[in-house]
Design a protein around this motif. Structure first.
Motif, PDB file in Angstrom:
ATOM      1  N   ALA A  65       0.832  -1.213   0.000  1.00  0.00           N
ATOM      2  CA  ALA A  65       0.000   0.000   0.000  1.00  0.00           C
ATOM      3  C   ALA A  65       0.856   1.249   0.000  1.00  0.00           C
ATOM      4  CB  ALA A  65      -0.926  -0.014   1.215  1.00  0.00           C
ATOM      5  N   ILE A  66       1.928   1.222   0.820  1.00  0.00           N
ATOM      6  CA  ILE A  66       2.807   2.393   0.879  1.00  0.00           C
ATOM      7  C   ILE A  66       3.515   2.595  -0.436  1.00  0.00           C
ATOM      8  CG2 ILE A  66       4.912   3.293   1.968  1.00  0.00           C
ATOM      9  CD1 ILE A  66       3.954   1.879   4.557  1.00  0.00           C
ATOM     10  N   GLY A  67       3.949   1.506  -1.053  1.00  0.00           N
ATOM     11  CA  GLY A  67       4.673   1.612  -2.310  1.00  0.00           C
ATOM     12  C   GLY A  67       3.846   2.261  -3.390  1.00  0.00           C
ATOM     13  N   ALA A  68       2.565   1.939  -3.448  1.00  0.00           N
ATOM     14  CA  ALA A  68       1.708   2.501  -4.486  1.00  0.00           C
ATOM     15  C   ALA A  68       1.168   3.861  -4.110  1.00  0.00           C
ATOM     16  CB  ALA A  68       0.539   1.546  -4.741  1.00  0.00           C
ATOM     17  N   GLY A  69       1.185   4.199  -2.808  1.00  0.00           N
ATOM     18  CA  GLY A  69       0.438   5.348  -2.322  1.00  0.00           C
ATOM     19  C   GLY A  69       0.894   6.689  -2.812  1.00  0.00           C
ATOM     20  N   VAL A  70       2.198   6.968  -2.784  1.00  0.00           N
ATOM     21  CA  VAL A  70       2.680   8.311  -3.109  1.00  0.00           C
ATOM     22  C   VAL A  70       2.357   8.678  -4.552  1.00  0.00           C
ATOM     23  CG1 VAL A  70       4.723   9.760  -3.350  1.00  0.00           C
ATOM     24  CG2 VAL A  70       4.507   8.241  -1.376  1.00  0.00           C
ATOM     25  N   GLY A  71       2.715   7.792  -5.475  1.00  0.00           N
ATOM     26  CA  GLY A  71       2.452   8.083  -6.878  1.00  0.00           C
ATOM     27  C   GLY A  71       0.980   8.232  -7.176  1.00  0.00           C
ATOM     28  N   ALA A  72       0.159   7.325  -6.608  1.00  0.00           N
ATOM     29  CA  ALA A  72      -1.279   7.371  -6.854  1.00  0.00           C
ATOM     30  C   ALA A  72      -1.898   8.627  -6.261  1.00  0.00           C
ATOM     31  CB  ALA A  72      -1.945   6.120  -6.271  1.00  0.00           C
ATOM     32  N   TYR A  73      -1.432   9.012  -5.080  1.00  0.00           N
ATOM     33  CA  TYR A  73      -1.951  10.219  -4.417  1.00  0.00           C
ATOM     34  C   TYR A  73      -1.695  11.455  -5.276  1.00  0.00           C
ATOM     35  CZ  TYR A  73      -3.027  13.259  -0.395  1.00  0.00           C
ATOM     36  OH  TYR A  73      -3.582  14.181   0.454  1.00  0.00           O
ATOM     37  N   MET A  74      -0.511  11.531  -5.887  1.00  0.00           N
ATOM     38  CA  MET A  74      -0.198  12.659  -6.753  1.00  0.00           C
ATOM     39  C   MET A  74      -0.907  12.529  -8.094  1.00  0.00           C
ATOM     40  SD  MET A  74       1.512  14.304  -4.570  1.00  0.00           S
ATOM     41  CE  MET A  74       2.058  15.738  -5.523  1.00  0.00           C
ATOM     42  N   ASP A  75      -1.104  11.301  -8.573  1.00  0.00           N
ATOM     43  CA  ASP A  75      -1.824  11.082  -9.828  1.00  0.00           C
ATOM     44  C   ASP A  75      -3.221  11.683  -9.789  1.00  0.00           C
ATOM     45  OD1 ASP A  75       0.282   9.694 -10.961  1.00  0.00           O
ATOM     46  OD2 ASP A  75      -0.599   7.704 -10.667  1.00  0.00           O
ATOM     47  N   VAL A  76      -3.940  11.409  -8.692  1.00  0.00           N
ATOM     48  CA  VAL A  76      -5.320  11.869  -8.632  1.00  0.00           C
ATOM     49  C   VAL A  76      -5.381  13.390  -8.492  1.00  0.00           C
ATOM     50  CG1 VAL A  76      -5.620  11.585  -6.130  1.00  0.00           C
ATOM     51  CG2 VAL A  76      -7.596  11.391  -7.639  1.00  0.00           C
ATOM     52  N   GLN A  77      -4.426  13.990  -7.779  1.00  0.00           N
ATOM     53  CA  GLN A  77      -4.381  15.455  -7.692  1.00  0.00           C
ATOM     54  C   GLN A  77      -4.118  16.073  -9.057  1.00  0.00           C
ATOM     55  OE1 GLN A  77      -2.399  17.289  -4.043  1.00  0.00           O
ATOM     56  NE2 GLN A  77      -1.655  15.174  -3.972  1.00  0.00           N
ATOM     57  N   GLU A  78      -3.176  15.477  -9.791  1.00  0.00           N
ATOM     58  CA  GLU A  78      -2.877  15.985 -11.126  1.00  0.00           C
ATOM     59  C   GLU A  78      -4.115  15.926 -12.015  1.00  0.00           C
ATOM     60  OE1 GLU A  78      -0.076  14.936 -15.011  1.00  0.00           O
ATOM     61  OE2 GLU A  78      -0.110  13.597 -13.276  1.00  0.00           O
ATOM     62  N   SER A  79      -4.828  14.806 -11.948  1.00  0.00           N
ATOM     63  CA  SER A  79      -6.036  14.651 -12.754  1.00  0.00           C
ATOM     64  C   SER A  79      -7.085  15.702 -12.393  1.00  0.00           C
ATOM     65  CB  SER A  79      -6.602  13.237 -12.558  1.00  0.00           C
ATOM     66  OG  SER A  79      -7.780  13.061 -13.299  1.00  0.00           O
ATOM     67  N   ARG A  80      -7.288  15.922 -11.098  1.00  0.00           N
ATOM     68  CA  ARG A  80      -8.259  16.915 -10.649  1.00  0.00           C
ATOM     69  C   ARG A  80      -7.860  18.326 -11.074  1.00  0.00           C
ATOM     70  NH1 ARG A  80     -11.521  16.307  -6.266  1.00  0.00           N
ATOM     71  NH2 ARG A  80     -12.109  18.439  -6.820  1.00  0.00           N
ATOM     72  N   LEU A  81      -6.581  18.650 -10.922  1.00  0.00           N
ATOM     73  CA  LEU A  81      -6.108  19.986 -11.280  1.00  0.00           C
ATOM     74  C   LEU A  81      -6.242  20.235 -12.781  1.00  0.00           C
ATOM     75  CD1 LEU A  81      -2.999  20.173  -8.946  1.00  0.00           C
ATOM     76  CD2 LEU A  81      -4.960  21.728  -8.869  1.00  0.00           C
ATOM     77  N   ARG A  82      -5.911  19.242 -13.590  1.00  0.00           N
ATOM     78  CA  ARG A  82      -6.057  19.406 -15.042  1.00  0.00           C
ATOM     79  C   ARG A  82      -7.511  19.655 -15.427  1.00  0.00           C
ATOM     80  NH1 ARG A  82      -1.572  18.535 -17.965  1.00  0.00           N
ATOM     81  NH2 ARG A  82       0.151  17.373 -17.015  1.00  0.00           N
TER      82      ARG A  82
END
Length: 214
Positions: A65-82
């Protein structure tokens, strides 16, 4: 032992598979979430194979969970911001696990002023909504100018413009202590200052959205 070893292997394979797809947007992509998740899952599978105890299984799940968390957390923010900033003139760039927002001076401030244009308020409201929701990040707000005028003047102007953006974001429920405010004057141009278009591009405020390191 024999009945529990496959659990570690299945957990590892499941995490690798999940990490090849952005869990928020559903897009197939080779994101850092996938890379980190795969690496974490491999390590966790080894833990499960070596130690079949309850502690090892829990550690394996947490590791993935930790391994996937950082990238995924930033992925969803990027998607929302775009989605929020489409058509506003604000550029959204992804740089590793960091997100960079480039706000051109012509849509943010009047010439030689650090007072925000009222027409830019809705844009900052949209940015603030996303930043407030995804609060496990730090934010660096940087002001930039062209090279017209003295260094002292441009340094002060760049600092005040960055502060104006940070102050406004604070009114949208973005904690002020998450933000580092700085002025860069004309030290970091992104275009040629010898042209009118280049100077206009260099007059900007940038937001760097960075995952927390601790």
């Amino acid at each position: 032992m024999k009945t529990l070893k496959p659990l570690g292997i299945v957990t590892c394979m499941t995490l690798v598979s999940a990490c090849t797809t952005n869990p928020y947007t559903g897009e197939q992509q080779a994101s850092k979430a996938a890379t980190y998740g795969a690496a974490a899952a491999l390590g966790c599978g080894l833990i499960g194979a070596i130690d079949s105890g309850k502690h090892a299984r829990n550690a394996a799940l947490g590791c993935g969970a930790i391994g996937a968390g950082v990238g995924a957390y930033m992925d969803v923010q990027e998607s929302r911001l775009r989605a929020e900033l489409q058509g506003t003139g604000v550029q959204v760039a992804r740089e590793g696990d960091n997100i960079r927002l480039i706000m051109p001076g012509n849509i943010t401030f009047e010439t030689d002023s650090y007072n925000l244009k009222s027409s830019f308020y809705p844009v900052l409201n949209s940015v603030g909504t996303v930043l407030a929701k995804y609060h496990d990040t730090t934010i660096r707000v940087s002001g930039h100018t062209d090279n017209t005028g003295s260094r002292a003047y441009n340094q002060t102007l760049s600092e005040r413009r960055a502060a104006s953006v940070a102050d406004y974001l604070a009114t949208t429920q973005v904690a002020r202590d998450r933000m580092l405010v700085e002025g860069r004057a004309f030290d970091q141009p992104i275009a040629d200052n010898s042209t009118t278009a280049g100077r206009a591009a260099n007059r900007r405020v940038e937001l760097y959205i960075l995952p927390k390191t601790s």
